[in-house]
Design an enzyme around this catalytic site. Structure first.
Site, short mmCIF file in Angstrom:
data_model
loop_
_atom_site.label_atom_id
_atom_site.label_comp_id
_atom_site.label_asym_id
_atom_site.label_seq_id
_atom_site.Cartn_x
_atom_site.Cartn_y
_atom_site.Cartn_z
N TYR A 8 14.03 -11.06 0.55
CA TYR A 8 12.87 -10.60 1.31
C TYR A 8 12.64 -11.10 2.74
O TYR A 8 12.35 -10.25 3.53
CB TYR A 8 11.41 -11.12 0.72
CG TYR A 8 10.35 -11.16 1.19
CD1 TYR A 8 9.76 -9.97 0.95
CD2 TYR A 8 9.61 -11.77 2.20
CE1 TYR A 8 8.36 -9.52 1.58
CE2 TYR A 8 8.37 -11.46 2.61
CZ TYR A 8 7.85 -10.12 2.52
OH TYR A 8 6.61 -9.85 2.94
N ASP A 43 8.50 -5.51 -4.78
CA ASP A 43 7.31 -4.61 -5.04
C ASP A 43 7.07 -4.26 -3.56
O ASP A 43 6.64 -3.14 -3.18
CB ASP A 43 5.99 -5.60 -5.22
CG ASP A 43 5.93 -6.98 -4.96
OD1 ASP A 43 6.81 -7.99 -5.49
OD2 ASP A 43 5.09 -7.14 -4.04
N LYS A 115 6.75 -10.19 -12.50
CA LYS A 115 5.29 -10.05 -11.55
C LYS A 115 4.93 -8.74 -11.41
O LYS A 115 5.98 -7.84 -10.94
CB LYS A 115 5.70 -10.81 -10.30
CG LYS A 115 4.54 -10.73 -9.40
CD LYS A 115 5.01 -11.25 -7.92
CE LYS A 115 5.63 -10.44 -7.34
NZ LYS A 115 5.93 -10.61 -5.75
#
Lengths: 262, 245
Positions: A8, A43, A115
């Site tokens: 990330y 996501d 998640k």
């Protein structure tokens, strides 16, 4: 629970790739030792790349995050691997596609909590339509047993949620979980239906991408914009000046203790 | 002849019906519902029907109110920022840049401050674009440098200097504590300081919660709101460089 993702920082914070892998490994070791659940950031890819076209990059990244997590000593119950409900609702059969992607994640990682992130990209300011979209998001969550269900806000992209937005959003979640919380027990997609076919397609594309990454190397794949369409060369990004090859005498008592402690 | 004077339309012409929802910081009771009705009355809803009241925790109640307003709006007298430049196709934009600059137009884009929402800047800059229009990267005569999210103002200024930017596009989605306004003012001030007036790049900000009429107040050249397409931004930039030269 804490956010921790192997890539990330590289993709969305422009931190140097090598530095990110080194730092995140240390961070994962601390999480493993402390018994904290990690949340990974797949996501986010879908906020920059198309949720249908890029579905396989989410799965690929989940597999990479799982690998790096296990390597650092984390256990299955600690893997909040990320994914999201971000397909354009104007796409035909978008709900079935979402269901396929969510089910693929659930079946690939049966013991991980996962998640599940609510829609953000296609929340338009029409709070009524957004509320319905969040209801469908919650339904996919219930049907695929997502362990960490984030709560979607009807006022996404409008205001920082008000008290009433939060209350309504929680009513939405409670209604769906009370009404259909056990639906995953009954739900078996038809073996050659759209959901199962789509899941197989994404898995196939994932395997192809992993083959490519195995050939060219992960750092080059990241540099090519494979994830979230962000191109991040291994010699770019913030904090490059803090990266050095380990000397023969390199000694880090913290890492040694963490590795012993497994 | 159509009247330019309108009132809200619920179910029949001229009924003036609107809906409203809000929270009052009081426990739910008959008195609370009366308070909600009174508030709606004071806002000009008459009659006001409290159709829903729900306690939220011990000290708050959420209300939905339907009712009639008697206010009128003259649509002809409404003032908005209308597009004051011609809308061009990508081909026309490329040709206009070639003619005016004899080089590529350099555009730098970023989300500044702590804002990590690149959806807006990406919709305008990425080839993929928005609403069926391709983004500025698609334009042959535009060089796009998209710095992504969480770029600091000094970084943005430095990059604008080193790239000799003609225009700087900043997207702001997060509005917590007016962050979008503070960040924009800070950015505009930094550019004014770093460049002489006539050499300063064109400053454009965009985001869903900006008031398009606030550009002078915020110190930027143009504000684009919700639903802006890449073609509108490209046309505006061409209009600006054309006007300046």
């Amino acid at each position: 629970m804490m956010l921790n993702d192997s890539m990330y920082g590289i993709l969305f914070r422009d931190i140097n790739p090598v530095r990110t892998f080194v730092d995140q490994r240390f961070s994962r070791q601390v999480h493993a030792r402390a018994g904290i659940i990690i949340n990974t950031g797949e996501d986010n890819y879908l906020t920059t790349a198309d949720a249908v076209e890029a579905a396989h990059t989410v799965t690929t990244s989940q597999l990479l995050n799982e690998y790096f997590a296990k390597e650092a000593g984390l256990e299955d119950w600690q893997l909040g691997l990320g994914h999201a409900f971000e397909i354009d609702p104007a796409v035909p059969e978008s709900f079935r596609l979402e269901l396929a992607h969510a089910l693929l994640a659930r079946e690939l990682f049966p013991k991980a909590p996962l998640k599940w992130m609510p829609p953000t990209r296609h929340m338009t300011g029409d709070v009524f339509r957004g509320y319905l979209l969040d209801g469908f998001f919650n339904l996919v969550g219930a049907m695929t047993g997502q362990g960490i269900l984030l709560v979607g806000m009807m006022t996404e992209a409008v205001v920082t949620p008000w008290l009433s937005d939060r209350d309504l959003a929680l009513q939405n979640v409670r209604y769906v979980l009370d009404a259909a919380g056990g639906l995953h027990e009954d739900f078996r997609p038809a073996p050659d239906g759209l959901v199962a076919t789509r899941a197989r397609q994404v898995l196939g594309e994932t395997i192809d991408l992993l083959d490519r990454i195995a050939d060219e190397g992960l750092l080059d794949a990241i540099a090519d914009g494979t994830f979230g369409l962000m191109r991040r060369p291994a010699d770019g990004g913030r904090g490059l000046d803090g990266v050095a090859r380990k000397a023969p005498e390199y000694f880090n008592p913290a890492t040694d203790l963490l590795e012993e402690g497994r | 002849m159509t009247s330019t004077i309108v009132r809200p339309y619920g179910d029949t012409t001229g009924d003036g019906m609107v809906q409203l929802s809000f929270t009052l910081p009081v426990p739910h009771s008959k008195r609370a519902e009366g308070a909600a009705q009174q508030l709606a009355n004071k806002m000009g809803m008459d009659p006001a029907l409290v159709v829903h009241a729900k306690p939220m925790g011990p000290g708050f109640t959420f209300f939905v109110v339907y009712g009639r307003v008697n206010h009128l709006v003259d649509v002809d007298k409404v003032e908005v920022v209308e597009r004051d430049y011609p809308l061009l196709t990508p081909k026309e934009v490329n040709a206009a840049i070639k003619r005016a600059l004899r080089r590529r137009l350099v555009v730098i884009g970023a989300c500044i401050g702590t804002d990590a929402h690149t959806v807006g800047i990406d919709a305008i800059l990425n080839i993929k674009g928005f609403a069926g229009e391709k983004g500025l990267e698609y334009y042959r005569e535009i060089k796009v440098v998209n710095l992504g999210a969480q770029v600091s103002v000094p970084q943005l200024v430095d990059r604008a200097v080193s790239e000799r930017a003609d225009a700087v596009l900043v997207s702001q989605v997060v509005t917590q504590r007016d962050a979008h306004l503070l960040n924009t003012r800070e950015m505009a001030a930094a550019f004014s300081e770093a460049f002489p007036r006539e050499r300063r790049p064109v400053l454009v900000v965009g985001g869903p919660r900006f008031d398009e009429a606030m550009a002078p107040d915020l110190g930027v050249d143009r504000i684009f709101g919700r639903g802006t397409t890449p073609g509108e931004v490209a046309s505006y930039l061409v209009h600006r460089i054309g006007a300046a030269r």
